[in-house]
Design a protein around this motif. Structure first.
Motif, mmCIF file in Angstrom:
data_model
loop_
_atom_site.group_PDB
_atom_site.id
_atom_site.type_symbol
_atom_site.label_atom_id
_atom_site.label_comp_id
_atom_site.label_asym_id
_atom_site.label_seq_id
_atom_site.Cartn_x
_atom_site.Cartn_y
_atom_site.Cartn_z
ATOM 1 N N MET A 87 0.834 -1.200 0.000
ATOM 2 C CA MET A 87 0.000 0.000 0.000
ATOM 3 C C MET A 87 0.872 1.256 0.000
ATOM 4 O O MET A 87 0.357 2.353 -0.074
ATOM 5 C CB MET A 87 -0.969 -0.017 1.183
ATOM 6 N N TYR A 88 2.171 1.068 0.112
ATOM 7 C CA TYR A 88 3.091 2.207 0.059
ATOM 8 C C TYR A 88 3.842 2.225 -1.266
ATOM 9 O O TYR A 88 4.120 1.171 -1.849
ATOM 10 C CB TYR A 88 4.115 2.133 1.203
ATOM 11 N N ASP A 111 -0.399 10.357 -6.852
ATOM 12 C CA ASP A 111 -0.266 11.599 -6.082
ATOM 13 C C ASP A 111 1.184 11.758 -5.597
ATOM 14 O O ASP A 111 2.045 10.925 -5.912
ATOM 15 C CB ASP A 111 -1.308 11.671 -4.955
ATOM 16 N N GLN A 128 2.608 11.233 -2.922
ATOM 17 C CA GLN A 128 3.139 10.136 -2.103
ATOM 18 C C GLN A 128 3.239 8.836 -2.906
ATOM 19 O O GLN A 128 3.574 7.806 -2.368
ATOM 20 C CB GLN A 128 2.242 9.904 -0.884
ATOM 21 N N GLN A 130 0.638 7.334 -4.351
ATOM 22 C CA GLN A 130 -0.605 6.567 -4.343
ATOM 23 C C GLN A 130 -1.257 6.682 -5.719
ATOM 24 O O GLN A 130 -1.366 7.781 -6.267
ATOM 25 C CB GLN A 130 -1.558 7.099 -3.261
ATOM 26 N N LEU A 131 -1.690 5.539 -6.239
ATOM 27 C CA LEU A 131 -2.352 5.537 -7.540
ATOM 28 C C LEU A 131 -3.814 5.910 -7.307
ATOM 29 O O LEU A 131 -4.593 5.119 -6.783
ATOM 30 C CB LEU A 131 -2.241 4.149 -8.169
ATOM 31 N N VAL A 132 -4.184 7.131 -7.681
ATOM 32 C CA VAL A 132 -5.533 7.602 -7.360
ATOM 33 C C VAL A 132 -6.536 7.291 -8.478
ATOM 34 O O VAL A 132 -7.720 7.513 -8.322
ATOM 35 C CB VAL A 132 -5.570 9.107 -7.001
ATOM 36 N N THR A 133 -6.049 6.755 -9.598
ATOM 37 C CA THR A 133 -6.970 6.318 -10.646
ATOM 38 C C THR A 133 -6.930 4.797 -10.708
ATOM 39 O O THR A 133 -6.573 4.215 -11.707
ATOM 40 C CB THR A 133 -6.564 6.905 -12.005
#
Lengths: 769, 174
Positions: free
Chosen positions: A43-44, A681, A683, A685-688
């Motif tokens: 998750m990172y 983003d 950090q 993180q895959l936001v799509t």
């Protein structure tokens, strides 16, 4: 050979089973005692793993085994990178993360359970402690980022490469104008309809491992997975059953494929993993991902003097099979279909904390075409010339082929003016411009965009490819007269079961329904390379033509023997050998050859032939796409009101298959131009991460596509075909963007980066910054 | 991502403040909170059942209160992790007196990761707002309860009913 089938719109023989749901994809194959695998993924984006506790998961209902990086790292070899470049840094790429995770979606542990729900639920019971590290996300800043992803490399630079010929400094200095522009090719997800999937079965007695995998390259995978697992290659069988699309994303060897094989060997039970869509978007290769700077020099009359492209290419955290090679294809095609005396591409390829990029439909060439086709429009805008005129001035004439570019290629054949003029006529270009001027007076926002593209296909000469550029074919006429074609290419939606049958049916004078085209099983089909780079027909189809020629020669000798005539005196037509009023059919010849009671003493029984083909050059399909777009002032939404495409892929075996490829390619281009973007983003993180956020175009977003062709045969292969699998994604994107930039030129817009979402366009139109 | 908002609570500011920093009260009022225990001065460990849409799960984490200036403001730092992902953040909570009631202003920065970021990011602000409303409605009930009464209960329907009656009351007062 009489052409009864070749060139005809023969309906795909694959389709009845597919549209009735009777095809067999990996997930349709169910074996007794089969177990299911699910993966725990990071998750990172970047973190140190301080501990992993799998004890609770191991005791969960239905769980049979849990494996972590510690369990498998010394047992399974590295995930392979097949690209070779000077000073290329290749990171350690283990099948499961060990001490660190490098991207969101990085596999950490595999749970094996009696059903896929139990496996998935047990994933939640694994406790991982992470020490989060800063993530390297920005592509342009990665090279100088103080956070180094693979610490022992010292920095995040995977490689640097300068390519091209000609004196670029002098070329730009001699220009009347130099146009400069920063340009982004956003990251895309290939989104094959069928996600990846693997089923592995091990027979301990026979020591045989079989992998069913949704792949484009069964033979290359067999070699690579055998190496990774340290097992003999002749004890590994790879089967690509029905494959629901690949677009390059399955031109790869993934960690999961080797890992499933290893687990099946440990447990001596079949194990299956079917990728979820979220996993597919996180951890199947991404496409594109370049940020570049264009400098293009031109004379006042529109002649291009030189092109420089300085680019940062996003590799992601690791190399997959061809990751570092993709930007080199961009460099090869930067000349587009123009005479440019000097070209230079300076690549800085960087590691970032994201999934690896690799080949996605077009693979580096859409980037090149977008660069040069945007640049030609910017030159036209600078010189206040019609974009069509600027292009026309820089085309080589058909007599100039083979045409040498400043990127070191020889384009095989082409008639760029021919395709352009045909498209202009179909679109009624001069009327479009008049209509546009009138519509603008009425306050409408309308643009016309043109792209004249050329691309590189039929990959390729072996010297220019990592794992052999040839292809193979075997043709057998069975004792009953039915014809079996084995191809080393591995079609997965392109329709070669049909087009190869057309070629064989014409060559042998048999019925199309008497031919079975077999592919995708390493135990049945002789070694082949696979389907990618628009090569299956140009290279694999040519191998088939050669095999058919050889088989016909053999059959002629058998027939002459049966008819007691000289082989040279025989006519072969409509499946019959005849001379002096006597004749024998190819089916009768095949039976006689198998029975072997009456065959020439120096010939082996049976009727089959195997041939290989390696092209001496690539092929270079080309064409012109013209798009009219209208932007809604109130919503910023784009409507493509006209789409004309004239493509030249050389000789055509089946026009319907060609149109299908062009349709699909244009649709994926519309996706890139208007909707799709993978967003990480700050950090990492895959936001799509789902199809709610990653916008694949829907049918209602696609205009009517008016298609036509010109036909300039390729001299590279006897079929004269060039390849068409990727042309749509290469030619369409810049045409769409050019039309929207043209529509917005009254607002002072000279360039926009994709995707051109309504929000962006609305802000421009409504002057909201 | 920024999370901010205001909430008016018809209760005395000192009472509201002490409710907001009382672990027992907080455990009752935070939607989905299964555990909140003090682990040191102004630091707590928490166990929270929460989610956005279909992405649900249990989060374990630490909550720390800082810069405490009773009864007007404090700062909260949260760090939690669970199956659907992780969240980290910090925010300011300010309490102002307003006509005998208390106006709470909160603003914070939250970072989320994992599935919850990939799937639910666009919905988080909406979900957070809904949770905040539930939370403050519960706090209001706590702050108004007389000390000798048993503490109020805060099931979803009870909280919704309280929020609705408060809404009617405020609308009528306008």
């Amino acid at each position: 050979m009489a052409e009864k089938y070749v060139g005809q719109r023969v309906k795909r023989t694959e389709d009845p089973r597919l549209i009735q749901g009777l095809g067999h994809y990996v997930d349709d194959i169910k074996l007794a005692d089969m177990l299911h695998v699910a993966f725990l993924r990071s998750m990172y984006a970047h973190a140190r793993i301080t501990s992993i506790d799998t004890s609770e998961a191991l005791h969960a209902p239905g769980v049979v085994a849990v494996y972590t990086g510690q369990d498998v790292s010394s047992k399974i070899g590295q995930v392979p990178c097949g690209a070779a470049l000077p000073d290329l840094k290749v990171p350690d790429h283990r099948v499961l993360a060990t001490d660190k995770v490098y991207f969101v979606g990085h596999p950490i542990a595999a749970v094996v359970a009696t059903d896929r729900y139990a496996a998935r639920d047990a994933i939640d019971l694994i406790i991982v402690d992470y020490e989060e590290l800063p993530a390297v996300i920005d592509v342009e800043g990665a090279a100088s980022n103080s956070t180094v992803i693979h610490e022992h490399f010292g920095d995040n630079i995977a490689y640097k490469l300068t390519a091209g010929e000609g004196d670029i400094e002098a070329a730009l200095a001699s220009a009347d104008h130099v146009v400069k522009q920063r340009l982004v090719h956003q990251r895309l997800a290939p989104i094959a309809m069928e996600p990846r999937g693997v089923l592995a079965r091990y027979l301990p007695g026979e020591k045989e491992l079989t992998l069913w995998s949704s792949t484009q390259i069964p033979h290359l995978m067999r070699t690579q997975v055998a190496i990774m697992l340290g097992i003999p290659e002749n004890k590994l069988r790879v089967i690509a059953p029905e494959v629901g699309g690949g677009f390059g994303s399955k031109l790869n060897v993934y960690a999961e494929e080797a890992l499933l094989g290893w687990i099946a060997m440990q447990l001596a039970r079949p194990v299956k993993w079917i990728e979820t869509r979220r996993e597919n978007i996180q951890a199947t290769i991404h496409g594109r991902g370049q940020v570049g700077y264009i400098e293009i020099g031109c004379k006042n009359d529109g002649t291009i003097t030189g092109l420089r492209y300085n680019v940062f290419a996003d590799m992601g955290a690791y190399h997959q099979l061809l990751t570092p090679a993709i930007p080199t294809l961009t460099g090869l095609m930067l000349s587009g279909c123009y005479k440019i005396p000097a070209i230079q591409m300076n690549t800085t390829a960087v590691f970032t904390n994201k999934m690896a990029t690799d080949a996605y439909r077009g693979a580096g060439r859409p980037e090149a075409t977008h660069v040069i086709e945007r640049a030609m429009d910017m030159v036209a805008a600078k010189l206040k010339m019609d974009p069509v005129e600027v292009r026309r001035r820089n085309f080589p004439t058909p007599e100039e082929f083979p045409f040498k570019t400043a990127t070191g290629l020889f384009y095989d054949s082409g008639n760029y003016v021919g395709a352009l003029d045909k498209a202009l006529e179909m679109a009624d270009y001069s009327k479009l411009r008049k209509d546009q001027a009138a519509a603008r007076k009425d306050g409408k926002i309308i643009g016309v965009g043109v792209s004249t593209y050329v691309e590189i296909c039929a990959i390729g000469p072996s010297a220019a490819t990592p794992a052999g550029g040839w292809e193979s074919a075997t043709v057998r006429v069975e004792p009953t007269g039915k014809v079996t074609v084995l191809t080393g290419a591995s079609p997965h939606g392109q329709g070669q079961e049909t087009s190869f049958a057309q070629i064989a049916a014409d060559a042998l004078g048999v019925d199309l329904n008497d031919i079975a085209v077999v592919h995708g099983d390493t135990a049945i089909v002789q070694y082949g390379i696979g389907t990618f780079g628009s090569r299956a027909t140009a290279v694999g189809g040519t191998a088939l033509v050669l095999a058919l020629e050889e088989l016909t020669k053999k059959a002629t000798r058998f027939a002459a023997h049966l008819l007691e005539a000289e082989p040279e005196s025989l006519q072969f037509e409509d499946g019959k050998f005849s001379t002096d009023g006597k004749s024998v059919s190819i089916q009768e010849v095949a039976l006689a050859a198998h029975l072997a009671r009456n065959i020439p003493a120096d010939m082996d029984p049976g009727l089959s032939a195997t041939r290989f083909f390696e092209p001496k050059n690539f092929t270079f399909p080309f064409g012109t796409h013209i798009v009219v777009s209208e932007i809604d002032r109130d919503t910023g939404d784009v409507k493509l009101t006209k789409y004309v495409a004239v493509d030249d892929c050389g000789k055509v075996i089946n026009p319907m298959l060609v149109e299908g490829q062009i349709h699909g390619g244009i649709v994926q281009s519309i996706g890139q131009a208007l909707y799709e973007e993978l967003v990480y983003d700050d950090q990492g993180q895959l936001v799509t991460g789902t199809l709610m956020d990653y916008a694949v175009p829907k049918a209602a977003m696609i205009p009517w596509l008016e298609l036509d062709r010109t036909e300039t045969p390729s001299p590279v292969n006897p079929l004269g075909v060039k390849g068409v699998g990727e042309a749509g994604t290469i030619g369409a994107t810049p045409a769409i963007v050019n039309s929207i930039v043209d529509a917005l030129s009254p607002f002072g817009i000279t360039h926009l980066d994709m995707p051109l979402r309504p929000e962006l366009l609305w802000k421009i139109v409504n002057n909201a910054g | 991502m920024k999370i901010e908002g205001t909430q008016e609570i018809s209760a005395d500011r000192e009472r509201v403040y002490s409710a907001l920093i009382d672990p027992a009260v907080l455990q009752r009022c935070i939607p989905g909170c299964e555990k909140l225990e003090a682990t040191g001065e102004n630091t707590y460990s928490a166990r929270l059942r929460a989610g956005v849409g279909s992405i649900k799960g249990i989060f374990n984490g630490a909550v720390k209160l800082e810069d405490m200036q009773p009864p007007s403001r404090y700062r909260m730092i949260v760090d939690g992790k669970g199956q659907p992902g992780f969240l980290k953040g910090s925010g300011e909570i300010a309490l102002d007196e307003k006509n005998g009631a208390t106006l709470i202003t909160f603003s914070g920065d939250v970072q989320v990761g994992g599935t919850i970021a990939g799937v639910g990011q666009r919905m988080i602000q909406g979900a957070a707002k809904m949770m905040a409303t539930q939370f403050f409605t519960a706090i209001e009930a706590e702050a108004k309860a007389r000390p000798d009464e048993p503490p109020p209960t805060h099931g979803f329907f009870r909280t919704a009913l309280r929020w609705f009656s408060g809404f009617i009351r405020r609308s009528v007062a306008r």
